[in-house]
Design a protein around this motif. Structure first.
Motif, short mmCIF file in Angstrom:
data_model
loop_
_atom_site.label_atom_id
_atom_site.label_comp_id
_atom_site.label_asym_id
_atom_site.label_seq_id
_atom_site.Cartn_x
_atom_site.Cartn_y
_atom_site.Cartn_z
N ASN A 158 0.61 -1.00 -0.04
CA ASN A 158 0.05 -0.07 -0.08
C ASN A 158 0.74 1.25 0.02
OD1 ASN A 158 -2.43 1.30 -0.22
ND2 ASN A 158 -2.77 1.35 1.94
N CYS A 159 1.77 1.58 -0.99
CA CYS A 159 2.60 2.36 -0.92
C CYS A 159 2.11 3.79 -1.82
CB CYS A 159 4.00 2.20 -1.76
SG CYS A 159 3.96 1.99 -3.52
N GLY A 160 2.50 4.82 -1.56
CA GLY A 160 1.89 6.24 -2.02
C GLY A 160 2.15 6.30 -3.45
N GLN A 161 3.04 5.76 -4.08
CA GLN A 161 3.59 5.89 -5.35
C GLN A 161 2.92 5.13 -6.52
OE1 GLN A 161 5.75 8.40 -6.55
NE2 GLN A 161 5.87 9.00 -4.13
N LEU A 162 1.99 4.49 -6.35
CA LEU A 162 1.12 3.57 -7.08
C LEU A 162 0.81 4.26 -8.18
CD1 LEU A 162 0.19 0.46 -7.05
CD2 LEU A 162 -1.85 1.52 -6.52
N VAL A 163 0.14 5.37 -8.11
CA VAL A 163 -0.30 6.18 -9.74
C VAL A 163 0.88 6.71 -10.30
CG1 VAL A 163 -1.72 8.01 -10.29
CG2 VAL A 163 -2.55 6.70 -8.28
N ALA A 164 1.80 7.01 -9.52
CA ALA A 164 2.91 7.59 -10.43
C ALA A 164 3.65 6.40 -11.14
CB ALA A 164 3.96 8.18 -9.15
N ILE A 165 3.78 5.31 -10.58
CA ILE A 165 4.46 4.11 -11.18
C ILE A 165 3.66 3.70 -12.30
CG2 ILE A 165 5.33 1.97 -10.70
CD1 ILE A 165 6.00 2.46 -7.83
N ASP A 166 2.45 3.87 -12.12
CA ASP A 166 1.48 3.16 -13.30
C ASP A 166 1.53 4.29 -14.33
OD1 ASP A 166 -0.46 1.47 -14.33
OD2 ASP A 166 -1.96 2.86 -13.80
N ASN A 167 1.53 5.60 -14.23
CA ASN A 167 2.00 6.52 -15.09
C ASN A 167 3.03 6.46 -15.93
OD1 ASN A 167 -0.76 7.77 -14.67
ND2 ASN A 167 0.19 9.29 -13.28
N LEU A 168 4.15 6.07 -15.28
CA LEU A 168 5.50 5.68 -15.86
C LEU A 168 5.25 4.49 -16.80
CD1 LEU A 168 8.19 6.26 -13.03
CD2 LEU A 168 7.49 7.83 -14.81
N ARG A 169 4.57 3.68 -16.31
CA ARG A 169 4.37 2.15 -16.97
C ARG A 169 3.66 2.70 -18.41
NH1 ARG A 169 0.34 -0.95 -18.34
NH2 ARG A 169 -0.96 0.36 -17.11
N LYS A 170 2.62 3.49 -18.16
CA LYS A 170 1.82 3.93 -19.46
C LYS A 170 2.52 4.48 -20.51
CE LYS A 170 -2.49 3.96 -16.97
NZ LYS A 170 -3.74 4.88 -16.34
N ARG A 171 3.40 5.56 -20.02
CA ARG A 171 4.41 6.26 -20.93
C ARG A 171 5.47 5.33 -21.61
NH1 ARG A 171 6.67 10.71 -17.47
NH2 ARG A 171 7.89 11.28 -19.22
N LEU A 172 5.76 4.06 -20.86
CA LEU A 172 6.68 3.15 -21.52
C LEU A 172 5.99 2.08 -22.69
CD1 LEU A 172 8.84 1.76 -18.60
CD2 LEU A 172 9.42 3.32 -20.47
N VAL A 173 4.56 1.98 -22.28
CA VAL A 173 4.00 1.20 -23.01
C VAL A 173 3.81 1.88 -24.50
CG1 VAL A 173 1.52 0.52 -23.71
CG2 VAL A 173 2.50 0.06 -21.47
N MET A 174 3.37 3.52 -24.32
CA MET A 174 3.31 4.19 -25.78
C MET A 174 4.70 4.57 -26.14
SD MET A 174 2.77 8.32 -26.02
CE MET A 174 4.45 8.37 -25.19
N LEU A 175 5.79 4.45 -25.48
CA LEU A 175 6.93 4.74 -26.32
C LEU A 175 7.46 3.78 -27.06
CD1 LEU A 175 8.96 6.94 -23.77
CD2 LEU A 175 8.40 7.42 -25.80
N GLU A 176 7.32 2.30 -26.43
CA GLU A 176 7.52 1.17 -26.74
C GLU A 176 6.79 0.97 -28.28
OE1 GLU A 176 6.25 -2.21 -24.54
OE2 GLU A 176 6.71 -3.54 -26.18
#
Length: 164
Positions: free
Chosen positions: A60-78
Motif C-alpha cells: 500500500n505505497c503512495g507511489q502507485l499512481v505515479a509508477i502506473d503513469n510511468l508504465r503507461k508512458r513506456l507502453v506508448m514509447l515502446e
C-alpha cells in the motif's frame, strides 16, 4: 512542382532489377534492427514497473499512481519506437531520406539504446525501492526525467524524417 529524382532512382528506372547500393540498404536495415532492440528493452522496463506495481499494491505505497503513469508512458514509447517511421522513403514521398539523414537517424537510434538501457536499470531500482517510501519517491522522479529525455530523443529523430 516537379519531383526531384535521385541518382539511385534514375538507376532504378534505367536498370530493371537494380535496388541501389548495398550500403544504403544496410543502413536502413540496421536502423530497423536498432528500433526493434530499443522497443524490446523498453518492454523489459515496462515489465519491471509492472512487478513494482504488484509489490506497491501489497504494501500500500503512495507511489502507485505515479509508477502506473510511468508504465503507461513506456507502453506508448515502446509502440512509438517499434512502429516509428523508418529510414525508407517511398518513390513519391516529399521528404527523401538520404545517407546524411540516415547517419543522423543512426546517431539518434544509438542514443535511444543508451537511454532505454538506463530506463530499464532505473525501473529495476524502483522495484527494489518499494519498501522505502522516501527513496522510492526520488527514484520515480529520476525515471520520469529519463523518460522525458527519451521522448525528446524520439521527437528529434522524427523531425529528421519530417525534413525539419
Amino acid at each position: 512542382m516537379g519531383k526531384e529524382t535521385s541518382i539511385w532512382e534514375k538507376l532504378e528506372l534505367v536498370i530493371p532489377g537494380f535496388h541501389g547500393y548495398k550500403k544504403k540498404e544496410l543502413l536502413r536495415e540496421d536502423e530497423r534492427l536498432v528500433r526493434e532492440k530499443v522497443a524490446e528493452i523498453l518492454a523489459g522496463a515496462r515489465r519491471e514497473l509492472e512487478r513494482a506495481l504488484q509489490r506497491c499494491a501489497m504494501v500500500n505505497c503512495g507511489q502507485l499512481v505515479a509508477i502506473d503513469n510511468l508504465r503507461k508512458r513506456l507502453v506508448m514509447l515502446e509502440g512509438k519506437v517499434r512502429h516509428a517511421e523508418a529510414g525508407y522513403a517511398g518513390f513519391f514521398d516529399r521528404v527523401k531520406v538520404k545517407e546524411p539523414e540516415l547517419e543522423k537517424l543512426i546517431q539518434y537510434d544509438a542514443r535511444m539504446v543508451e537511454l532505454a538501457e538506463e530506463i530499464a536499470k532505473m525501473a529495476g531500482v524502483i522495484r527494489g525501492a518499494v519498501s522505502d517510501p522516501a527513496r522510492l519517491g526520488v527514484e520515480v522522479l529520476n525515471l520520469d526525467d529519463k523518460i522525458r529525455e527519451f521522448e525528446d530523443t524520439v521527437e528529434g529523430r522524427s523531425m529528421i524524417l519530417r525534413g525539419e
